[in-house]
Design a protein around this motif. Structure first.
Motif, short mmCIF file in Angstrom:
data_model
loop_
_atom_site.label_atom_id
_atom_site.label_comp_id
_atom_site.label_asym_id
_atom_site.label_seq_id
_atom_site.Cartn_x
_atom_site.Cartn_y
_atom_site.Cartn_z
N ARG A 22 35.77 30.29 42.53
CA ARG A 22 36.18 29.37 43.60
C ARG A 22 37.06 30.10 44.61
NH1 ARG A 22 39.84 25.64 41.39
NH2 ARG A 22 39.61 24.34 43.22
N ARG A 23 37.14 29.54 45.79
CA ARG A 23 38.14 29.88 46.80
C ARG A 23 38.32 31.37 47.03
NH1 ARG A 23 41.69 26.02 48.31
NH2 ARG A 23 43.59 27.16 47.79
N ILE A 24 39.53 31.90 46.93
CA ILE A 24 39.77 33.29 47.32
C ILE A 24 38.97 34.25 46.44
CG2 ILE A 24 41.53 35.12 47.42
CD1 ILE A 24 43.52 32.96 48.32
N ARG A 44 36.38 28.85 33.80
CA ARG A 44 36.57 28.14 32.54
C ARG A 44 35.35 27.31 32.16
NH1 ARG A 44 42.10 25.47 34.31
NH2 ARG A 44 40.97 25.62 36.28
N ARG A 47 29.37 26.96 36.29
CA ARG A 47 29.22 26.40 37.63
C ARG A 47 27.80 26.69 38.11
NH1 ARG A 47 34.07 24.95 40.05
NH2 ARG A 47 35.92 25.61 38.88
N PHE A 61 42.23 31.27 29.82
CA PHE A 61 43.37 32.10 29.43
C PHE A 61 44.56 31.25 28.98
CE2 PHE A 61 40.84 35.40 30.59
CZ PHE A 61 40.71 35.68 31.95
N ASN A 87 43.22 37.52 39.57
CA ASN A 87 43.28 36.46 40.58
C ASN A 87 43.53 35.09 39.97
OD1 ASN A 87 42.34 35.21 43.34
ND2 ASN A 87 40.94 34.34 41.81
N SER A 89 44.82 31.78 38.37
CA SER A 89 46.16 31.24 38.57
C SER A 89 46.16 29.72 38.49
CB SER A 89 46.67 31.66 39.95
OG SER A 89 47.90 31.01 40.26
N LYS A 153 55.02 34.27 38.41
CA LYS A 153 54.50 35.22 39.40
C LYS A 153 55.48 36.40 39.58
CE LYS A 153 50.56 33.53 41.11
NZ LYS A 153 49.30 34.29 41.23
N ALA A 179 51.42 34.61 51.14
CA ALA A 179 51.93 33.27 51.41
C ALA A 179 50.67 32.44 51.71
CB ALA A 179 52.93 33.28 52.57
N ILE A 181 47.33 31.22 52.40
CA ILE A 181 46.06 31.86 52.71
C ILE A 181 45.03 30.81 53.09
CG2 ILE A 181 44.14 33.24 51.84
CD1 ILE A 181 46.77 34.83 52.26
N1 LIG Z 1 45.57 29.78 48.23
C1 LIG Z 1 46.70 30.27 48.77
O1 LIG Z 1 47.06 29.94 49.92
C2 LIG Z 1 47.54 31.23 47.99
C3 LIG Z 1 47.05 31.84 46.84
N2 LIG Z 1 47.84 32.72 46.16
C4 LIG Z 1 47.31 33.38 44.95
O2 LIG Z 1 46.03 33.94 45.25
C5 LIG Z 1 45.14 33.77 44.11
C6 LIG Z 1 43.91 33.00 44.55
O3 LIG Z 1 44.34 31.77 45.13
P1 LIG Z 1 43.37 30.48 45.06
O4 LIG Z 1 41.96 30.90 45.30
O5 LIG Z 1 43.97 29.41 45.89
O6 LIG Z 1 43.51 30.13 43.52
P2 LIG Z 1 43.05 28.84 42.67
O7 LIG Z 1 44.16 27.84 42.65
O8 LIG Z 1 41.69 28.43 43.10
O9 LIG Z 1 42.98 29.53 41.22
C7 LIG Z 1 42.05 30.54 40.99
C8 LIG Z 1 41.27 30.20 39.77
O10 LIG Z 1 42.02 30.50 38.60
C9 LIG Z 1 41.29 29.92 37.54
N3 LIG Z 1 42.15 29.49 36.44
C10 LIG Z 1 43.12 28.55 36.47
N4 LIG Z 1 43.62 28.37 35.24
C11 LIG Z 1 42.95 29.21 34.41
C12 LIG Z 1 42.99 29.48 33.01
N5 LIG Z 1 43.81 28.82 32.20
N6 LIG Z 1 42.15 30.41 32.52
C13 LIG Z 1 41.28 31.06 33.32
N7 LIG Z 1 41.19 30.86 34.65
C14 LIG Z 1 42.01 29.94 35.17
C15 LIG Z 1 40.51 28.74 38.12
O11 LIG Z 1 39.12 28.99 37.99
P3 LIG Z 1 38.11 27.97 37.26
O12 LIG Z 1 38.60 26.57 37.55
O13 LIG Z 1 36.79 28.28 37.90
O14 LIG Z 1 38.19 28.30 35.81
C16 LIG Z 1 40.90 28.77 39.59
O15 LIG Z 1 39.86 28.42 40.47
C17 LIG Z 1 45.99 33.06 43.04
O16 LIG Z 1 46.52 34.00 42.14
C18 LIG Z 1 47.10 32.39 43.84
O17 LIG Z 1 48.28 32.18 43.07
C19 LIG Z 1 49.14 33.01 46.55
C20 LIG Z 1 49.66 32.41 47.66
C21 LIG Z 1 48.89 31.52 48.49
#
Ligand SMILES: NC(=O)C1=CN([C@@H]2O[C@H](COP(=O)(O)OP(=O)(O)OC[C@H]3O[C@@H](n4cnc5c(N)ncnc54)[C@H](OP(=O)(O)O)[C@@H]3O)[C@@H](O)[C@H]2O)C=CC1
Ligand SMILES: Nc1nc2c(c(=O)[nH]1)N=C([C@H](O)[C@@H](O)CO)CN2
Length: 237
Positions: A22-24, A44, A47, A61, A87, A89, A153, A179, A181
């Motif tokens: 997803r996303r980034i 997890r 998809r 995780f 990545n 989170s 973090k 910050a 994104i």
């Molecule tokens: N978006 C933003 O503006 C910002 C993002 N960041 C950092 O950049 C990175 C990407 O951001 P973003 O795309 O928004 O991230 P997301 O919030 O979309 O998280 C990324 C993915 O992490 C996976 N995830 C969550 N929990 C677990 C788990 N327990 N085990 C395995 N996978 C897990 C999920 O994937 P799935 O559900 O497919 O399992 C989720 O889509 C992150 O580390 C975030 O902290 C930092 C600052 C700003």
């Protein structure tokens, strides 16, 4: 196209992106595929709409067993890794207290720690190798609204410096501290306006700035143990 190393019959060609469905993470995965890399992403749950070019590994995780199962399966696949991008989170506030802190510790710290410790053998000796941790600019001054998130973090940024020292010179280890994104769909207009006002540049840049930052760190042979701010000048406000 990726740069092939001379005299390396089978240059490493695979990049692992955790949380890449997803996303980034997904944006970066698609950009790497376009640049000629094999990509393994974790998510997890299965998809259906993911690009066929992506190799998907199911991984959660949130538990030690889940992390170890992923590591064991990755070892069975034995990819020739060019890079690991941590990545995955969870962005939880503190309303759930210790439960949220524990969940974020697992994803932001225990998983990167164990994967880095146990999967360094998947990098190709003599070839370029990178580990990149996705941190957060909020670690710069703390967060009243996301105490547990910021703490974990911050721990991830500490892992960056320690693994950089431990794995040098074979593997470079760096962090990116973004910050804002990209917003989440549920972010309302007021939240978006407030978030945009926190940086000097005042924009929602979108995920390609993260991809550009990852490539910058991968393509530069003389940066390790660093944390790259990617914050639109938030520190100036
Ligand atoms: N978006 C933003 O503006 C910002 C993002 N960041 C950092 O950049 C990175 C990407 O951001 P973003 O795309 O928004 O991230 P997301 O919030 O979309 O998280 C990324 C993915 O992490 C996976 N995830 C969550 N929990 C677990 C788990 N327990 N085990 C395995 N996978 C897990 C999920 O994937 P799935 O559900 O497919 O399992 C989720 O889509 C992150 O580390 C975030 O902290 C930092 C600052 C700003
Ligand atoms: N795992 C995530 N971490 C963060 C996210 C997110 O969506 N998922 N979003 C942010 C915000 O954009 C914040 O930087 C600005 O309000 C932070 N971390």
């Amino acid at each position: 196209m990726q740069s092939r190393l001379p005299n390396t019959p089978q240059a490493p060609d695979t990049i692992l992106i955790t949380g890449g469905a997803r996303r980034i993470g997904l944006h970066c995965a698609e950009r790497f595929v376009a640049d000629g890399y094999r990509i393994i992403i974790t998510c997890r749950q299965p998809r259906s709409a993911l690009p066929e070019a992506l190799e998907v590994m199911l991984a959660d995780f949130s538990t030690a067993d889940g992390i170890q199962r992923f590591i064991d399966e990755l070892q069975d696949r034995a990819p020739r890794l060019r890079a690991i991008i941590h990545n995955a989170s969870l962005w939880l506030d503190d309303s759930e207290g210790a439960s949220a802190l524990q969940q974020m510790f697992m994803v932001h710290m225990q998983a990167p720690y164990l994967i880095n410790q146990q999967c360094r053998n998947l990098f190709v000796p003599g070839a370029a190798a990178d580990i990149i941790h996705l941190g957060d600019d909020v670690t710069r001054k703390g967060s009243a609204r996301h105490i547990g998130y910021c703490a974990t973090k911050t721990g991830l940024e500490g892992l960056t410096r320690s693994f950089a020292a431990s794995l040098a010179p074979a593997v470079k280890v760096n962090a990116i501290a973004p910050a804002l994104i990209m917003f989440n769909p549920e972010d309302d207009a007021d939240y978006r306006a407030r978030a945009l006002s926190k940086s000097a540049l005042g924009i929602e840049p979108g995920p390609d700035v993260v991809y550009q930052s990852i490539r910058f760190l991968m393509d530069n042979p003389y940066i390790t143990g660093s944390c790259l701010p990617l914050n639109g000048g938030r520190h100036l406000k």
